[in-house]
Design an enzyme around this catalytic site. Structure first.
Site, PDB file in Angstrom:
ATOM      1  N   LYS A  11       0.847  -1.207   0.000  1.00 32.50           N
ATOM      2  CA  LYS A  11       0.000   0.000   0.000  1.00 32.50           C
ATOM      3  C   LYS A  11       0.885   1.260   0.000  1.00 32.50           C
ATOM      4  CE  LYS A  11      -3.874  -2.313   2.341  1.00 32.50           C
ATOM      5  NZ  LYS A  11      -4.858  -2.221   3.452  1.00 32.50           N
ATOM      6  N   TYR A  51     -12.404  -2.111  -3.288  1.00 37.07           N
ATOM      7  CA  TYR A  51     -12.920  -2.158  -1.923  1.00 37.07           C
ATOM      8  C   TYR A  51     -14.451  -2.101  -1.876  1.00 37.07           C
ATOM      9  CZ  TYR A  51      -8.314  -1.849   0.303  1.00 37.07           C
ATOM     10  OH  TYR A  51      -7.039  -2.107   0.761  1.00 37.07           O
ATOM     11  N   PHE A  59     -15.638   4.025   7.169  1.00 38.19           N
ATOM     12  CA  PHE A  59     -14.256   4.363   6.811  1.00 38.19           C
ATOM     13  C   PHE A  59     -13.997   4.276   5.303  1.00 38.19           C
ATOM     14  CE2 PHE A  59     -14.324  -0.155   8.115  1.00 38.19           C
ATOM     15  CZ  PHE A  59     -13.815  -0.777   6.988  1.00 38.19           C
ATOM     16  N   ARG A  87      -1.860 -14.147   3.317  1.00 35.69           N
ATOM     17  CA  ARG A  87      -2.575 -13.451   4.401  1.00 35.69           C
ATOM     18  C   ARG A  87      -1.929 -13.769   5.741  1.00 35.69           C
ATOM     19  NH1 ARG A  87      -7.188 -10.386   3.561  1.00 35.69           N
ATOM     20  NH2 ARG A  87      -7.727 -10.686   5.743  1.00 35.69           N
ATOM     21  N   THR A  93      -5.596  -7.829  10.261  1.00 41.15           N
ATOM     22  CA  THR A  93      -5.933  -6.520   9.681  1.00 41.15           C
ATOM     23  C   THR A  93      -5.548  -5.385  10.625  1.00 41.15           C
ATOM     24  OG1 THR A  93      -7.800  -7.542   8.521  1.00 41.15           O
ATOM     25  CG2 THR A  93      -7.840  -5.137   8.758  1.00 41.15           C
ATOM     26  N   ARG A 104       2.392  -6.890   9.120  1.00 39.93           N
ATOM     27  CA  ARG A 104       1.668  -5.865   9.886  1.00 39.93           C
ATOM     28  C   ARG A 104       2.141  -5.818  11.334  1.00 39.93           C
ATOM     29  NH1 ARG A 104      -4.134  -7.429   7.141  1.00 39.93           N
ATOM     30  NH2 ARG A 104      -4.150  -5.873   5.459  1.00 39.93           N
ATOM     31  N   ASN A 114      -2.024  -0.157   6.996  1.00 41.07           N
ATOM     32  CA  ASN A 114      -1.491  -1.434   7.461  1.00 41.07           C
ATOM     33  C   ASN A 114      -0.618  -2.139   6.403  1.00 41.07           C
ATOM     34  OD1 ASN A 114      -3.521  -2.259   5.779  1.00 41.07           O
ATOM     35  ND2 ASN A 114      -4.783  -3.187   7.370  1.00 41.07           N
ATOM     36  N   HIS A 117      -1.878  -5.555   1.314  1.00 42.44           N
ATOM     37  CA  HIS A 117      -3.190  -6.143   1.027  1.00 42.44           C
ATOM     38  C   HIS A 117      -2.992  -7.561   0.525  1.00 42.44           C
ATOM     39  CE1 HIS A 117      -7.193  -6.790  -0.635  1.00 42.44           C
ATOM     40  NE2 HIS A 117      -6.583  -7.302  -1.688  1.00 42.44           N
ATOM     41  N   GLU A 128      -9.637  -9.535  -8.168  1.00 44.50           N
ATOM     42  CA  GLU A 128      -8.643  -8.480  -7.941  1.00 44.50           C
ATOM     43  C   GLU A 128      -7.492  -8.567  -8.952  1.00 44.50           C
ATOM     44  OE1 GLU A 128      -7.769  -8.947  -3.761  1.00 44.50           O
ATOM     45  OE2 GLU A 128      -9.787  -8.267  -3.187  1.00 44.50           O
TER      46      GLU A 128
HETATM   47  P1  DAT Z   1      -7.894  -6.876   5.080  1.00 43.24           P
HETATM   48  O1  DAT Z   1      -7.098  -5.750   4.457  1.00 43.24           O
HETATM   49  O2  DAT Z   1      -7.120  -7.566   6.163  1.00 43.24           O
HETATM   50  O3  DAT Z   1      -8.467  -7.826   4.058  1.00 43.24           O
HETATM   51  P2  DAT Z   1     -10.585  -5.797   5.374  1.00 43.24           P
HETATM   52  O4  DAT Z   1     -10.902  -6.372   4.025  1.00 43.24           O
HETATM   53  O5  DAT Z   1     -11.530  -6.104   6.483  1.00 43.24           O
HETATM   54  O6  DAT Z   1      -9.124  -6.200   5.848  1.00 43.24           O
HETATM   55  O7  DAT Z   1     -10.498  -4.204   5.267  1.00 43.24           O
HETATM   56  C1  DAT Z   1      -9.858  -3.611   4.156  1.00 43.24           C
HETATM   57  C2  DAT Z   1      -9.056  -2.441   4.657  1.00 43.24           C
HETATM   58  O8  DAT Z   1      -9.926  -1.452   5.179  1.00 43.24           O
HETATM   59  C3  DAT Z   1      -8.086  -2.768   5.799  1.00 43.24           C
HETATM   60  O9  DAT Z   1      -6.873  -3.299   5.343  1.00 43.24           O
HETATM   61  C4  DAT Z   1      -7.923  -1.429   6.448  1.00 43.24           C
HETATM   62  C5  DAT Z   1      -9.297  -0.787   6.277  1.00 43.24           C
HETATM   63  N1  DAT Z   1     -10.109  -0.979   7.480  1.00 43.24           N
HETATM   64  C6  DAT Z   1     -10.704  -2.136   7.882  1.00 43.24           C
HETATM   65  N2  DAT Z   1     -11.362  -1.960   9.038  1.00 43.24           N
HETATM   66  C7  DAT Z   1     -11.177  -0.652   9.369  1.00 43.24           C
HETATM   67  C8  DAT Z   1     -11.599   0.162  10.459  1.00 43.24           C
HETATM   68  N3  DAT Z   1     -12.365  -0.327  11.442  1.00 43.24           N
HETATM   69  N4  DAT Z   1     -11.204   1.451  10.468  1.00 43.24           N
HETATM   70  C9  DAT Z   1     -10.440   1.972   9.469  1.00 43.24           C
HETATM   71  N5  DAT Z   1     -10.010   1.252   8.420  1.00 43.24           N
HETATM   72  C10 DAT Z   1     -10.368  -0.036   8.366  1.00 43.24           C
HETATM   73 MG    MG Z   2     -10.009  -7.667   2.735  1.00 45.41          MG
END
Ligand code: DAT
Ligand code: MG
Length: 140
Positions: A11, A51, A59, A87, A93, A104, A114, A117, A128
């Site tokens: 990222k 996303y 968010f 992963r 996450t 992470r 973080n 991805h 993706e």
């Molecule tokens: P991952 O990236 O582990 O697949 P995810 O798909 O649940 O996680 O979320 C995508 C991204 O969104 C994550 O890397 C960071 C952001 N994100 C997730 N939960 C969040 C939160 N509660 N507040 C802010 N950003 C968040």
């Molecule tokens: Mg995800």
């Protein structure tokens, strides 16, 4: 275990902080094959589509702003069990829950930024990879 392809990404925070080489090093040492690799400024529409599952979350706007805030490194990985394996290398996450030794866990402090991805299922990996790479950009 199946040979899989997955979409991995460094990222904008990871690129800005100079973590690209370290993350690519970990991927190489693990033994995944890199079958696609590019530095990429994500267009806003692509970020919103990538996303899409989070579009109703509070968010979402910040997430899209962040992921388009600078270039990313887009990576197509191939290997046995690569989807879950990558992963697992990334860690949880929320970096507060990510174990030391994971990317992470070692490099991130904020859930918003973080560092990496990774696709979470075969379906999202396929979606993706197609979103980020044209067919000719991936090795056969
Ligand atoms: P991952 O990236 O582990 O697949 P995810 O798909 O649940 O996680 O979320 C995508 C991204 O969104 C994550 O890397 C960071 C952001 N994100 C997730 N939960 C969040 C939160 N509660 N507040 C802010 N950003 C968040
Ligand atoms: Mg995800």
């Amino acid at each position: 275990m199946p040979t899989e392809r997955t979409f991995a990404m460094i990222k904008p925070d990871g690129v800005r902080r100079g973590l690209t080489a370290e993350i690519l090093r970990r991927i190489e040492l693990k033994g995944y094959r890199t079958v696609g690799l590019k530095l990429y400024q994500i267009p806003r529409e692509t970020a919103e589509s990538h996303y899409g599952e989070h579009s109703a979350k509070p968010f979402f706007g910040e997430l899209v702003d962040f992921i388009t805030s600078g270039p990313v490194v887009a990576i197509a990985l191939e290997g046995e069990n690569a989807i879950a394996g990558w992963r697992s290398m990334m860690g949880a996450t929320n970096p507060a829950n990510a174990a030391p030794g994971t990317i992470r866990g070692d490099f991130a402090t904020s859930v918003g930024e973080n560092v990496t991805h990774g696709s979470d299922s075969p379906e999202s990996a396929q979606r993706e990879l197609a979103l980020f790479f044209a067919e000719g950009e991936l090795l056969k």
